[in-house]
Write an enzyme that holds these catalytic residues in place. Structure first.
Site, PDB file in Angstrom:
ATOM      1  N   ASP A   1       6.842  38.840   4.388  1.00 24.31           N
ATOM      2  CA  ASP A   1       5.714  38.945   3.461  1.00 24.31           C
ATOM      3  C   ASP A   1       4.979  37.629   3.295  1.00 24.31           C
ATOM      4  O   ASP A   1       5.561  36.553   3.458  1.00 24.31           O
ATOM      5  CB  ASP A   1       6.210  39.412   2.084  1.00 24.31           C
ATOM      6  CG  ASP A   1       6.790  40.809   2.121  1.00 24.31           C
ATOM      7  OD1 ASP A   1       6.368  41.608   2.970  1.00 24.31           O
ATOM      8  OD2 ASP A   1       7.676  41.096   1.300  1.00 24.31           O
ATOM      9  N   ILE A   2       3.717  37.716   2.902  1.00 18.14           N
ATOM     10  CA  ILE A   2       2.873  36.532   2.736  1.00 18.14           C
ATOM     11  C   ILE A   2       3.454  35.541   1.738  1.00 18.14           C
ATOM     12  O   ILE A   2       3.314  34.328   1.889  1.00 18.14           O
ATOM     13  CB  ILE A   2       1.434  36.947   2.326  1.00 18.14           C
ATOM     14  CG1 ILE A   2       0.489  35.758   2.411  1.00 18.14           C
ATOM     15  CG2 ILE A   2       1.416  37.593   0.946  1.00 18.14           C
ATOM     16  CD1 ILE A   2      -0.966  36.132   2.280  1.00 18.14           C
TER      17      ILE A   2
END
Length: 248
Positions: free
Chosen positions: A121-122
């Protein structure tokens, strides 16, 4: 299993290459079935038939690289989205870890078809694998993969007191997500505010969602291992090559 299969699918099942690579090799006349060259895309074979590939295919595959990146916060794993850059932009000579033991020399051609084998995930950091090798991608993200991934997760308990032992047991086994039971995991406390998660699956934002179910808020998430390959001392934002003797 006696039904004919697409040649490219069978080659992928045998671990020879990815389906995309198989189609490329077939089109180039680099694939033989029972000793005969098969160059027509969509050709089918029986499971009992012997498939071999020419040296050119093996040589092309040997040149394909796999990169280990310590992804920082703020980069997406795959295609650019919502104005955020993809992690692959960090793979450039000036970001190569100075302690990388690999003799491999960087060349811009290595960026072609260099794709993430799994997502991060970012707002998560840690080990991200980028590869040109379809065999590695299939091993890490194929439907039948059983490769472990280990994460260190800093958490805050949003309810009074401490996380009950019963809820820790649920994190290990017993939670459902998207209408299906999750596979057993290994979850244990590292210290007062950090858990270690070891998973064999990777649903979108799985750890964060698991934590929410038992009243935990994730404040930091770092992937430290994929299979037998560890993040180790690789600094944030830097990368190295997967060594020839390293296997997931």
């Amino acid at each position: 299993m006696t039904e004919p299969l697409r040649l490219s699918k069978r080659m992928s099942e045998l671990g020879l290459c990815s389906r995309r690579e198989a189609d490329e090799w077939i089109a180039r006349g680099w694939v033989r079935v029972d000793g005969q060259v098969v160059s027509e895309l969509g050709s089918k074979v029986l499971p009992s038939q012997r498939i071999t590939v020419e040296r050119q295919a093996q040589a092309q595959q040997a040149r394909r690289v796999t990169v280990l990146l310590h992804k920082p916060v703020g980069y997406v794993s795959g295609q650019a989205e919502d104005g955020y850059k993809p992690a692959v932009v960090l793979v450039k000579p000036e970001n190569r870890w100075s302690a990388d033991p690999s003799p491999e020399q960087f060349h811009p051609s290595q960026l072609k078809s260099l794709v993430p084998a799994g997502r991060l995930d970012i707002d998560s950091v840690g080990l991200l694998v980028l590869t040109q090798d379809g065999r590695i991608a299939r091993k890490l993200i194929g439907e039948d993969t059983s490769i472990e991934k280990e994460y260190l997760v800093r958490v805050q308990y949003t309810r009074p007191g401490r996380l009950p032992d019963a809820d820790l047991k649920k994190l290990n086994h017993g939670l459902w997500m998207d209408g299906k039971p999750l596979l057993p995991a290994k979850v244990r406390w590292q210290n007062d505010d950090q858990l270690s998660f070891t998973l064999r699956e990777g649903k979108k934002r799985q750890i964060r969602r698991m934590c929410e179910m038992v009243g935990l808020k994730v404040v930091g998430l770092k992937r430290v291992r994929i299979g037998r390959v560890k993040l180790g001392e690789l600094p944030p934002g830097q990368w190295r090559y997967l060594a020839p003797d390293e296997q997931f």
